[in-house]
Write a protein that holds these residues in place. Sequence first.
Motif, PDB file in Angstrom:
ATOM      1  N   GLY A  23      10.215 -30.527  23.786  1.00  0.00           N
ATOM      2  CA  GLY A  23       9.418 -30.361  24.999  1.00  0.00           C
ATOM      3  C   GLY A  23       9.906 -31.305  26.079  1.00  0.00           C
ATOM      4  N   ASN A  24       9.118 -31.409  27.161  1.00  0.00           N
ATOM      5  CA  ASN A  24       9.450 -32.255  28.306  1.00  0.00           C
ATOM      6  C   ASN A  24       8.584 -33.515  28.291  1.00  0.00           C
ATOM      7  OD1 ASN A  24      11.322 -30.409  29.356  1.00  0.00           O
ATOM      8  ND2 ASN A  24       9.696 -29.265  30.379  1.00  0.00           N
ATOM      9  N   VAL A  25       9.203 -34.661  28.553  1.00  0.00           N
ATOM     10  CA  VAL A  25       8.493 -35.941  28.565  1.00  0.00           C
ATOM     11  C   VAL A  25       7.629 -36.003  29.815  1.00  0.00           C
ATOM     12  CG1 VAL A  25       8.734 -38.445  28.567  1.00  0.00           C
ATOM     13  CG2 VAL A  25      10.378 -37.034  27.313  1.00  0.00           C
ATOM     14  N   GLU A  26       6.326 -36.256  29.631  1.00  0.00           N
ATOM     15  CA  GLU A  26       5.398 -36.345  30.758  1.00  0.00           C
ATOM     16  C   GLU A  26       5.067 -37.788  31.132  1.00  0.00           C
ATOM     17  OE1 GLU A  26       1.912 -34.058  29.847  1.00  0.00           O
ATOM     18  OE2 GLU A  26       2.770 -32.228  30.708  1.00  0.00           O
ATOM     19  N   HIS A  27       4.958 -38.664  30.129  1.00  0.00           N
ATOM     20  CA  HIS A  27       4.531 -40.040  30.409  1.00  0.00           C
ATOM     21  C   HIS A  27       5.000 -40.955  29.293  1.00  0.00           C
ATOM     22  CE1 HIS A  27       2.034 -43.383  31.759  1.00  0.00           C
ATOM     23  NE2 HIS A  27       1.557 -43.486  30.531  1.00  0.00           N
ATOM     24  N   VAL A  28       5.490 -42.132  29.668  1.00  0.00           N
ATOM     25  CA  VAL A  28       5.869 -43.173  28.711  1.00  0.00           C
ATOM     26  C   VAL A  28       4.959 -44.363  28.953  1.00  0.00           C
ATOM     27  CG1 VAL A  28       7.699 -44.648  27.838  1.00  0.00           C
ATOM     28  CG2 VAL A  28       8.259 -42.369  28.694  1.00  0.00           C
ATOM     29  N   GLY A  29       4.041 -44.635  28.022  1.00  0.00           N
ATOM     30  CA  GLY A  29       3.078 -45.715  28.179  1.00  0.00           C
ATOM     31  C   GLY A  29       3.445 -46.928  27.359  1.00  0.00           C
ATOM     32  N   LEU A  30       2.507 -47.882  27.305  1.00  0.00           N
ATOM     33  CA  LEU A  30       2.733 -49.094  26.542  1.00  0.00           C
ATOM     34  C   LEU A  30       2.731 -48.843  25.042  1.00  0.00           C
ATOM     35  CD1 LEU A  30       0.523 -51.670  28.482  1.00  0.00           C
ATOM     36  CD2 LEU A  30       2.996 -51.426  28.568  1.00  0.00           C
ATOM     37  N   LYS A  31       1.926 -47.878  24.596  1.00  0.00           N
ATOM     38  CA  LYS A  31       1.796 -47.631  23.153  1.00  0.00           C
ATOM     39  C   LYS A  31       2.308 -46.252  22.756  1.00  0.00           C
ATOM     40  CE  LYS A  31      -1.608 -47.723  19.381  1.00  0.00           C
ATOM     41  NZ  LYS A  31      -0.554 -47.654  18.456  1.00  0.00           N
ATOM     42  N   THR A  32       2.122 -45.242  23.580  1.00  0.00           N
ATOM     43  CA  THR A  32       2.478 -43.876  23.200  1.00  0.00           C
ATOM     44  C   THR A  32       3.310 -43.214  24.287  1.00  0.00           C
ATOM     45  OG1 THR A  32       0.438 -42.980  24.164  1.00  0.00           O
ATOM     46  CG2 THR A  32       0.375 -43.612  21.831  1.00  0.00           C
TER      47      THR A  32
END
Length: 383
Positions: free
Chosen positions: A214-223
């Motif tokens: 799929g397409n990456v939507e968000h890269v957070g601190l944990k997930t």
Amino acid sequence: MDMRTFTSPLAGIDPTNWLLAAAVAVGSYVILHGAVVLFRRHLARLSEQGRADRPAAELLKATLARTSKLALMVTALLLGLTVLDLGAPWDGRVRHLWFIALGAQLALYLDRALSVGAQRYFRSRASAPDAPATVANTLMVWVLKTVLWVVFLLAVLSNVGIDVSTLVASLGIGGIAVALAVQNVLGDLFASLSIAVDKPFEVGDAISVAGFSGNVEHVGLKTTRIRSDSGEQIVIANAELLKNTLRNFKRMSTRRVQFSLRANPSTTRAQAAQVPGVLRAIIERQEGVRYDRVHLKSVTQEALEFDVVFHVLDPSYGRYMDIQQAILLAAMEAFEELGVSTVGASRHVLIERMPRPDSGKPAAPAKPAAALHNIVSPRKQPS
């Protein structure tokens, strides 16, 4: 505590010395302030030249902008006090003030240098020059600044005579306890930093990992959140994401395509010899395609298998499917013109009826069953 212990050394100083100390303090402030201003102007001229090999000048320019006027005033005042003959306990107090003033100004410089340096580093690795600050950038700067000011505070306390060994030991034990309690969270935090620094993927990239794509939507601190091809959102821990082999389709420059075309084994040698040249001509007619090879791969009782390999110069999946469809349709037409059948080998199954043991009637003659034809379509190999 008797205040006369502190004021008596000052009372014995001649007024002329006080005037000299004041003059030295004022002159020192003017010189220090003027030197900082001139140096900043010189660095500004270097930065305005627009040269890419001047990162140090830009960093120094931004760092000197953090010069504190209060720190300059305290430094000038301490320089003025050096001309006075101060006794105890003022000598010790002045030394402490020197350490605090210079240490505070140095900490301010390092604070600004960390912010500017980290921002420049992450911006140089960003996809767009005006990209906003990432979470990893903010987290890394916050951690480094916290360590800087904690070290400065401990140094100041130690300089004024406070024993900080117990405090440092307590901080170490407390840090170990916190790290053990939240080790999974810290693992994901460091994984997010690794993603930000190493950049195996970015927001908007099409990736395949752990059995889904799929397409990456968000890269957070944990997930990290991924919008799968089937539509649902997949949330995966950063540490778990980096443990798997990841395929980034957005960074493909070309797409290699390989599949097989199968012909009936009754195809003659002359017909089979013409197929590679015909398929090559079909591939080379396609726009944005680089021909690689076409070979007769195998000859069996089931079929003649031709291996086809080419490269699509546009890595998009839609363009790849359009080109492959055009090649397959043209190949079907070419096979019809050559008289090559794609129908698989026929199998004849004979069914024989056996007589019953208690009947005296002869068995019925065997009847040939209808021929069973295997229709074989082109098989696409993974690219």
